[in-house]
Motif scaffolding. Sequence first.
Motif, PDB file in Angstrom:
ATOM      1  N   VAL A 278      80.890  79.398  64.267  1.00 56.84           N
ATOM      2  CA  VAL A 278      80.774  80.830  64.521  1.00 56.84           C
ATOM      3  C   VAL A 278      79.353  81.139  64.980  1.00 56.84           C
ATOM      4  O   VAL A 278      78.377  80.776  64.319  1.00 56.84           O
ATOM      5  CB  VAL A 278      81.111  81.654  63.262  1.00 56.84           C
ATOM      6  N   LEU A 279      79.254  81.800  66.120  1.00 53.36           N
ATOM      7  CA  LEU A 279      77.957  82.222  66.641  1.00 53.36           C
ATOM      8  C   LEU A 279      77.552  83.547  66.001  1.00 53.36           C
ATOM      9  O   LEU A 279      78.277  84.535  66.079  1.00 53.36           O
ATOM     10  CB  LEU A 279      78.040  82.386  68.161  1.00 53.36           C
ATOM     11  N   VAL A 280      76.392  83.547  65.348  1.00 55.00           N
ATOM     12  CA  VAL A 280      75.878  84.758  64.709  1.00 55.00           C
ATOM     13  C   VAL A 280      74.712  85.283  65.533  1.00 55.00           C
ATOM     14  O   VAL A 280      73.708  84.599  65.725  1.00 55.00           O
ATOM     15  CB  VAL A 280      75.424  84.476  63.258  1.00 55.00           C
ATOM     16  N   LYS A 281      74.888  86.499  66.020  1.00 56.30           N
ATOM     17  CA  LYS A 281      73.821  87.153  66.785  1.00 56.30           C
ATOM     18  C   LYS A 281      73.389  88.388  66.021  1.00 56.30           C
ATOM     19  O   LYS A 281      74.168  89.320  65.845  1.00 56.30           O
ATOM     20  CB  LYS A 281      74.312  87.531  68.178  1.00 56.30           C
ATOM     21  N   ALA A 282      72.147  88.363  65.546  1.00 58.78           N
ATOM     22  CA  ALA A 282      71.649  89.494  64.750  1.00 58.78           C
ATOM     23  C   ALA A 282      70.189  89.736  65.087  1.00 58.78           C
ATOM     24  O   ALA A 282      69.340  88.869  64.865  1.00 58.78           O
ATOM     25  CB  ALA A 282      71.812  89.201  63.259  1.00 58.78           C
ATOM     26  N   ASP A 283      69.907  90.887  65.635  1.00 61.10           N
ATOM     27  CA  ASP A 283      68.530  91.271  65.938  1.00 61.10           C
ATOM     28  C   ASP A 283      67.908  92.074  64.813  1.00 61.10           C
ATOM     29  O   ASP A 283      66.703  92.328  64.820  1.00 61.10           O
ATOM     30  CB  ASP A 283      68.489  92.086  67.231  1.00 61.10           C
TER      31      ASP A 283
ATOM     32  N   ASP B 103      72.699  94.260  61.630  1.00 60.99           N
ATOM     33  CA  ASP B 103      73.646  93.560  62.511  1.00 60.99           C
ATOM     34  C   ASP B 103      74.509  92.572  61.748  1.00 60.99           C
ATOM     35  O   ASP B 103      75.602  92.207  62.191  1.00 60.99           O
ATOM     36  CB  ASP B 103      72.905  92.832  63.627  1.00 60.99           C
ATOM     37  N   LEU B 104      74.013  92.123  60.597  1.00 68.83           N
ATOM     38  CA  LEU B 104      74.768  91.143  59.808  1.00 68.83           C
ATOM     39  C   LEU B 104      76.077  91.735  59.273  1.00 68.83           C
ATOM     40  O   LEU B 104      77.017  90.984  58.976  1.00 68.83           O
ATOM     41  CB  LEU B 104      73.909  90.629  58.653  1.00 68.83           C
ATOM     42  N   ASN B 105      76.146  93.050  59.162  1.00 74.63           N
ATOM     43  CA  ASN B 105      77.366  93.683  58.663  1.00 74.63           C
ATOM     44  C   ASN B 105      78.569  93.382  59.551  1.00 74.63           C
ATOM     45  O   ASN B 105      79.716  93.443  59.097  1.00 74.63           O
ATOM     46  CB  ASN B 105      77.168  95.207  58.561  1.00 74.63           C
ATOM     47  N   ASN B 106      78.310  93.055  60.810  1.00 74.96           N
ATOM     48  CA  ASN B 106      79.407  92.735  61.734  1.00 74.96           C
ATOM     49  C   ASN B 106      80.160  91.466  61.338  1.00 74.96           C
ATOM     50  O   ASN B 106      81.266  91.213  61.832  1.00 74.96           O
ATOM     51  CB  ASN B 106      78.872  92.575  63.153  1.00 74.96           C
ATOM     52  N   TYR B 107      79.542  90.663  60.458  1.00 70.66           N
ATOM     53  CA  TYR B 107      80.135  89.364  60.108  1.00 70.66           C
ATOM     54  C   TYR B 107      80.651  89.325  58.670  1.00 70.66           C
ATOM     55  O   TYR B 107      81.059  88.269  58.189  1.00 70.66           O
ATOM     56  CB  TYR B 107      79.105  88.254  60.319  1.00 70.66           C
ATOM     57  N   LYS B 108      80.648  90.462  57.984  1.00 70.91           N
ATOM     58  CA  LYS B 108      81.122  90.498  56.598  1.00 70.91           C
ATOM     59  C   LYS B 108      82.584  90.080  56.537  1.00 70.91           C
ATOM     60  O   LYS B 108      83.417  90.548  57.307  1.00 70.91           O
ATOM     61  CB  LYS B 108      80.960  91.896  56.009  1.00 70.91           C
ATOM     62  N   GLY B 109      82.846  89.162  55.578  1.00 71.76           N
ATOM     63  CA  GLY B 109      84.220  88.720  55.367  1.00 71.76           C
ATOM     64  C   GLY B 109      84.755  87.777  56.427  1.00 71.76           C
ATOM     65  O   GLY B 109      85.941  87.429  56.408  1.00 71.76           O
ATOM     66  N   LYS B 110      83.913  87.299  57.333  1.00 68.66           N
ATOM     67  CA  LYS B 110      84.372  86.452  58.438  1.00 68.66           C
ATOM     68  C   LYS B 110      83.792  85.037  58.427  1.00 68.66           C
ATOM     69  O   LYS B 110      84.128  84.222  59.290  1.00 68.66           O
ATOM     70  CB  LYS B 110      84.014  87.105  59.778  1.00 68.66           C
ATOM     71  N   LEU B 111      82.959  84.728  57.458  1.00 68.22           N
ATOM     72  CA  LEU B 111      82.212  83.469  57.526  1.00 68.22           C
ATOM     73  C   LEU B 111      82.535  82.476  56.412  1.00 68.22           C
ATOM     74  O   LEU B 111      81.978  81.366  56.401  1.00 68.22           O
ATOM     75  CB  LEU B 111      80.699  83.762  57.506  1.00 68.22           C
ATOM     76  N   ALA B 112      83.408  82.802  55.495  1.00 65.91           N
ATOM     77  CA  ALA B 112      83.695  81.910  54.368  1.00 65.91           C
ATOM     78  C   ALA B 112      84.198  80.553  54.882  1.00 65.91           C
ATOM     79  O   ALA B 112      85.144  80.482  55.671  1.00 65.91           O
ATOM     80  CB  ALA B 112      84.721  82.531  53.443  1.00 65.91           C
ATOM     81  N   GLY B 113      83.518  79.485  54.427  1.00 66.91           N
ATOM     82  CA  GLY B 113      83.913  78.137  54.810  1.00 66.91           C
ATOM     83  C   GLY B 113      83.533  77.743  56.216  1.00 66.91           C
ATOM     84  O   GLY B 113      83.875  76.636  56.666  1.00 66.91           O
ATOM     85  N   LYS B 114      82.834  78.601  56.933  1.00 64.29           N
ATOM     86  CA  LYS B 114      82.523  78.346  58.336  1.00 64.29           C
ATOM     87  C   LYS B 114      81.176  77.623  58.503  1.00 64.29           C
ATOM     88  O   LYS B 114      80.292  77.671  57.653  1.00 64.29           O
ATOM     89  CB  LYS B 114      82.471  79.663  59.121  1.00 64.29           C
TER      90      LYS B 114
END
Length: 519
Positions: free
Chosen positions: A132-137, A141-152
Motif C-alpha cells: 500500500v502506497l501511503v502519501k501524507a504531507d 492526511d493519515l486519516n485517509n488510511y484509517k482501517g485500511k492497513l492492518a496486515g499490510k
Amino acid sequence: MKRKLLFSSLLIAGIAGSVFAQEPVDQAAVQKIRDEGLNRSKVMETAFYLTDVAGPRLAGSPGLKRAQNWAVNQLKSWGLANAKLEPWGKFGKGWEVEKNYAAITVPYYHAIIAIPKAWTSSTNGQVKSDVVLVKADSITDLNNYKGKLAGKIVIIDNNTKLTRSTKPDLARYTDAELEEMAKATAQPNQRRAMDRNSPQFIAMQKTRALRAAMNTFFEKENVSLILSMARGTDGTVFTTNGASYADTAKAALPELETSGEDYQRILRLLKAGQKVEMEADIKTQFFTDDLQGYDVVAEIPGTDKKLKDQVVMIGGHLDSWHGATGATDNAAGSAVMMEVMRILKAIDFKPKRTIRIALWSSEEQGLFGSRGYVLNHFGDPKTMELKPEQAKISAYYNLDNGTGKIRGIYLQGDSSAGPVFKPWFEPFKDLGASTITIRNTGGTDHQSFDAVGIPGFQFIQDAMDYGTRTHHSNQDTYDRLSEDDLKQAATIVASFVYNTSQRQEMIPRKELPKAQGTN
C-alpha cells in the motif's frame, strides 16, 4: 665583521643542531619496523577474523562480542600484558538480524535488496500482502488510511530521484589537495549549533515529526512491515537505526531500508495503478542479559624507571553497522592498530613509556566507548575536572577513515606538535606520507581525548571508496580492503608509537579546552 658573521653562523648551526637533536629518528629501529610491517604483516589475517569470522559488529551484538573476545585472546598470544575487556558504562540492548528475506511476488518474482533498520522488530513469521502506497504531507492526511492497513506492507511516497555520478567511486588525494591541507592556517575550534530558526532546521523538524506520527499511526493500524528508501545507488544500501537501543525503549515495527532501485520500481508500479504484492520474513533478536558497553584494552609495559608510568595510546573503534561486516569502518583501523602492537612485540621493542591499545565500542552511536573510557580515567569534558592519569598520557593516535593509506596527520590545532612529527614522516615519504595539517577533523574517537586536553590525532587517509560505497553500507566487506595500504598504515603508526614512547618529553600540548557544560 667576519668574526661576527662566523659567530652568527655557528650560533644558527648550533641552534639547528639542537632542534634536530631533540627529534632524532632511530633509522635502525625504523628499518626493523618497515621490514616487519611490510614483509611479514598479519594485518589481513587479523582483518579476516574481525570481519568474515566475527560478522557484523553492531554495538551490544553477539558479533561485536565475538570480535572483542577474539581480539583479547589474540593480543595475549602476541605477548601483550593486561589484555582485557574493560566496561565503560551502560549502553543498552544488543540486537542482530537472524533472518532477512523480502521479495516482490506480483506482478512477477523479484528478490529485493533491503536491510532491517537496526533495533527494529521481527515480522510475525512470513507475511504476504499487497503493498500500500501511503502519501501524507501532513499528520491529518493519515486519516485517509484509517482501517485500511492492518496486515499490510506499506511504502511511503517520496520525491527522491536517483542520480548517477560521473565521478569515480575510488579516489586518492592529489598532490595539490595535500599541499592545500599543509598550507591551512589555524582556525578557532568553535562548536556551531544549527540555527533553530533557519528554514532548513524547521523543515527537518517537520519531517521528523511527520515520520514519528506515521510510525505511531502504522503501529495502531497493525501494519506488518514498513519499506523505506535507503541512501545509495547501484544496489548499495547505507544502513541506519530505526529505533532506540535503550533497555526501556518501546519496540518499533519491522522496517526494511530498501535499495533505491527496488524502492523506486515499487513506487512507479503503484503510482501507475499496478498491483504489487510482496512476501517477507524478517527475524531480529534483542539481547538484554548484559547492558554494559566494553572496550578491548592491552599494553606493552614501559621499562624506564622515570617514564614507565607515562602512556602512549593508540586505538580505533571495533563496532560497526549491521548491513555487512564493517571492514573499512572500522575493522581496518582496528586491524592496523592490533598490527602495530604485533610489530613492536615482534622486533622485541622495550619501550620507555607504556604503550596501550584500546579498541572502542559504540562509536557509531556517539563515541560512547572512548568517551566512557576518558571519563573513567582522565576527566569530564563537561566540567574539565581532570584526574591524575590525564597528565600522564603523551598522545593518542586514532585510525578510522577506511582502508586508504596514511598520507599525513591532522594536528587538531596543536601547532607545537607539527615540528615533532615532521622528521618522523621523513622515512616514509617514499610510501606517500608526509602531509601535516593544522586542521581539525571530527567524527571519531580522538575527539574524546582532545576534549580533555590530551593530544589526540587522526591520520590523514586516502578516501578510496569510503564515502561513496562502503561507509555504513552493505558493501563494507573484506573484499574492499587494500592490503598494501593497511600494511603501510600499520608500519607508519608503529614508527610514530616508537618515537613517542622514546622521546625525552611528552608530545607538547595545546591550551586546555573550556568546559563544555551540560548542553
